[in-house]
Design a protein around this motif. Sequence first.
Motif, short mmCIF file in Angstrom:
data_model
loop_
_atom_site.label_atom_id
_atom_site.label_comp_id
_atom_site.label_asym_id
_atom_site.label_seq_id
_atom_site.Cartn_x
_atom_site.Cartn_y
_atom_site.Cartn_z
N ALA A 16 0.85 -1.19 0.00
CA ALA A 16 0.00 0.00 0.00
C ALA A 16 0.89 1.24 0.00
O ALA A 16 1.86 1.33 0.76
CB ALA A 16 -0.91 -0.01 1.21
N ALA A 26 -6.98 0.32 2.59
CA ALA A 26 -5.91 0.68 1.65
C ALA A 26 -6.46 0.81 0.23
O ALA A 26 -7.29 -0.01 -0.19
CB ALA A 26 -4.81 -0.38 1.70
N SER A 93 -0.31 -3.71 3.98
CA SER A 93 -0.51 -2.29 4.30
C SER A 93 0.14 -2.00 5.64
O SER A 93 0.36 -2.91 6.45
CB SER A 93 -2.00 -1.94 4.34
OG SER A 93 -2.58 -2.55 5.46
#
Length: 315
Positions: A16, A26, A93
């Motif tokens: 991300a 994300a 992420s």
Amino acid sequence: MKTVYAIGEVLIDFVATEHANDLVMAGHFAKKPGGAPANVACAISKLGGQSAFLGAVGHDPFGEFLLEVLGKEGVDTHLAQRTHTFTTLAFVSLSAQGERDFVFSRGADKELKYDKRLKKVFKENMVHFGAATAFLGGELEGAYGRYFFDALTQGSFISFDPNYRENLWKDGPERFIKKCLPYIEKAHLCKFSLEEAQLLSGEQDVDKALDFFHQHSEAIICITLGEAGTRLSVPKFRDTIASISVDPIDTTGAGDAFMGCLLYQISQLENSFELAQSIPVLTQMVTRANRAGAHTTTGYGAIPALPDTQDLEKY
Ligand code: ATP
């Protein structure tokens, strides 16, 4: 110079591009080549060594991209296999507080097949086993074990990095630990992060962990400690080898750069098996490998930030 055959996974990390609480939140992702054994192979070739990657990717654009990246880095990919299953993908992420969310879409890497012709090429060369996905099942697990047997019977220098990923072992690490122990027993070189050393030994204290490993193994053991350097241990010697001071911006791949640099240096030796007895040489090599790890933290991503020889001379 010996060739280092790196066996294990190569995959795409979709990372991300902005902080997000989790993958639900994300929105945008960047495509990054990943997979620790593939990074190690790149680290070796970037320093001028000979490396070959043995793993599987799909017949899809991501598989093509990964083999292209490795090829451009000078890694021999002719042993890599292409399958009809999609290339393995991971999505990651990072929150503003540093918490990771992770999902893994396992694909082609699990389909690596055993190729008995490799017995001959392993002889008088080196084999590096990276185990992040190897023990998760699939054909890879069987092939990995057979390659390990071949490396042993062919008298290859064997190195092992467990690459433990908690997210991949949701039922707990017991099976993973059990699978790693024979590799630790038989390898000539093992690299662990502190967390891996604690997990595999059941000891919190780093030296008690090393005592545990040496009850089972005569390997050169390196426990990487980030900015604190590396705890190096062989049965008759133990020391912490300091790293250099850097301003890190992304620590991804530091351990792989360390391992690649160490393996590259070992590949230059006439007799790699005597290294554990040559403490000054070994210490010097780990010092240099620490620099490679430190250097990698000063750039973004794993493969793009790996050092070449000139980068290491700067330190
Ligand atoms: P990975 O995160 O790739 O799984 P790891 O946890 O095994 O790696 P680290 O301990 O982060 O690896 O780094 C490997 C080596 O790189 C360390 O032993 C150290 O020598 C060097 N290194 C890493 N981070 C730093 C830093 N911030 N400053 C100096 N040296 C570093």
